[in-house]
Design a protein around this motif. Structure first.
Motif, PDB file in Angstrom:
ATOM      1  N   LEU A 174       0.859  -1.199   0.000  1.00 46.15           N
ATOM      2  CA  LEU A 174       0.000   0.000   0.000  1.00 46.15           C
ATOM      3  C   LEU A 174       0.889   1.241   0.000  1.00 46.15           C
ATOM      4  O   LEU A 174       1.890   1.287   0.727  1.00 46.15           O
ATOM      5  N   HIS A 175       0.498   2.269  -0.765  1.00 44.45           N
ATOM      6  CA  HIS A 175       1.395   3.426  -0.916  1.00 44.45           C
ATOM      7  C   HIS A 175       1.568   4.183   0.400  1.00 44.45           C
ATOM      8  O   HIS A 175       2.579   4.837   0.619  1.00 44.45           O
ATOM      9  N   GLU A 176       0.565   4.100   1.306  1.00 42.08           N
ATOM     10  CA  GLU A 176       0.631   4.909   2.529  1.00 42.08           C
ATOM     11  C   GLU A 176       1.475   4.251   3.623  1.00 42.08           C
ATOM     12  O   GLU A 176       1.673   4.831   4.693  1.00 42.08           O
ATOM     13  N   ILE A 177       1.967   3.046   3.361  1.00 46.92           N
ATOM     14  CA  ILE A 177       2.759   2.339   4.380  1.00 46.92           C
ATOM     15  C   ILE A 177       4.126   1.992   3.802  1.00 46.92           C
ATOM     16  O   ILE A 177       4.234   1.387   2.742  1.00 46.92           O
ATOM     17  N   GLY A 178       5.168   2.418   4.509  1.00 45.96           N
ATOM     18  CA  GLY A 178       6.496   2.297   3.935  1.00 45.96           C
ATOM     19  C   GLY A 178       7.471   1.445   4.718  1.00 45.96           C
ATOM     20  O   GLY A 178       8.561   1.142   4.239  1.00 45.96           O
ATOM     21  N   GLY A 179       7.112   1.066   5.958  1.00 41.40           N
ATOM     22  CA  GLY A 179       8.096   0.418   6.814  1.00 41.40           C
ATOM     23  C   GLY A 179       8.989   1.470   7.435  1.00 41.40           C
ATOM     24  O   GLY A 179       8.802   2.672   7.173  1.00 41.40           O
ATOM     25  N   PRO A 180      10.013   1.123   8.283  1.00 43.31           N
ATOM     26  CA  PRO A 180      10.317  -0.252   8.684  1.00 43.31           C
ATOM     27  C   PRO A 180       9.209  -0.859   9.534  1.00 43.31           C
ATOM     28  O   PRO A 180       8.248  -0.192   9.884  1.00 43.31           O
TER      29      PRO A 180
END
Lengths: 258, 258
Positions: free
Chosen positions: A134-140
């Motif tokens: 999903l674009h709104e979640i990038g990690g870590p």
């Protein structure tokens, strides 16, 4: 990954239910975020997402307040998901031993935990694949709580998990002590000093076994469900230290926000 | 109590040196305070105020940032204060045992620690009398760090101390385990998991012995002097919870400020 419902909580957190194949899950994202956010994978005991919802949503709200998304998926054999051969037998054996006040043998613990770990870990990794797309979640990604053996295995095999908060309050198969030595990510381990169903010495031995250079044990008074509120706040500080994104052009924030 | 010098540190903290009879001490107060502030009594190892100053002033600045005053006095037998009969013998015996890699016997530990506790505790209480008589300092009082046996005795005998942060990193006479059972105030205990000069199991036993209903053990990796920065931040949160004054007409703040 298919979203099945969505609602805004009163603090603006977006809660979305989803299914990933046969597996139900819940994703929470902060009210507003200008860039992709880190993720905390919320572990939980195998009591079913429905029963665990009040505690999960409280942890998700706290994560969102720190700027992190949070996700939880139904464990294999919990909720409406099918049991597997041996699971109910192991649970019955456990109940019988505990009611009789007998020590819980290694065979029972192995039968109870090892198949759960073997099934749950690849499912958690599949959930990470889906949520991180999903674009709104990038990690870590951080892993928090739940069945400690699942956390140990994930910490060893899943490189996207950079920090783990573990709860030393479940039966741990002997083979997991060997896996614990292979863990190298920073750990924050909670222990309830008077946990009824837990062997304190085994928990201390497990803490000692972890291979991580940064590991902290927080032991508090009280039984299994008596974790004090401030222990949750200290754990939030741990994740803030390890998941907060480096600012563009700024030094990585290693201090807490206090 | 006689003030002998005063200076403003760069962050506005007021540092005043004083003598209390023969005993030198340092008092730090926050840059600005509209009402009398709580106090943290800073314990320290018996290496002398001069040698300990850099670490003490760092702890005092952190206390001041939370709105607390901080004070430290020279321990009996440290700095320029006279040694007593037996002290140097006990230190020599300790050095000899450690250099020979022998276990440090109970007689050495008793001779090293018990007279120090017997002398230091009434002096700390006299310092509290003096410091708390200043209009800008109102209590409550927290005790932090230093020789753990002094902290234990103070926690038992001094009712103005409402919370203690202890460092499980010194030799502890056996009789102190009995005193530990009488402690009832909230405790925050730090343990360095690989402390060279410290018996980890004895530290865990001591933590278990404390009579307090609220006690937390924070164990971190590393040796005696390797306490990580975030451990200090967690300790600050502990004191913030227990020393912060109830606001006039408001509920007592039991949560941290995070």
């Amino acid at each position: 990954m298919r979203f099945t419902s969505e609602q805004r909580l009163d603090d603006g957190v977006l809660e979305r239910r989803f299914t990933l194949g046969e597996i139900p899950g819940i994703l929470w994202t902060p009210a507003s975020a200008s860039a992709p956010v880190p993720l905390i994978l919320l572990g939980h005991p195998p009591l079913g997402l429905h029963k665990m919802y009040p505690r999960l949503v409280a942890r998700a709200r706290r994560s969102a307040a720190e700027g992190f998304a949070a996700a939880a998926i139904e464990l294999p054999g919990s909720g409406d998901r099918p049991r597997w051969a041996g699971a109910e037998q192991a649970q019955a054996d456990l109940r019988r031993a505990m009611e009789a006040g007998e020590p819980v043998g290694d065979e029972i613990i192995d039968a109870l935990i090892l198949p759960l770990v073997d099934k749950a870990v690849p499912e958690s990794q599949a959930a990470l694949d889906a949520v991180l797309s999903l674009h709104e979640i990038g990690g870590p990604v951080g892993y928090s709580g739940g069945v400690i053996s699942i956390g140990i295995r994930l910490a060893v095999v899943e490189p996207r998990i950079v920090a783990a908060g573990l709860f030393a309050g479940s039966f741990v198969p002997r083979t997991m002590f060997e896996e614990a030595r292979k863990v190298t990510i920073p750990l924050h381990v909670l222990l309830q000093w008077d946990d009824e169903g837990n062997d304190r010495q085994a928990a201390l031995d497990l803490f000692d076994a972890f291979g991580s250079k940064e590991k902290t044990l927080h032991a508090n008074m009280g039984g299994h469900t008596g974790v004090p509120q401030f222990a949750g706040e200290d754990a939030a500080g741990f994740f803030a230290r390890h998941l907060r994104q480096p600012q563009a052009g700024a030094r990585r924030q290693t201090g807490s926000r206090r």
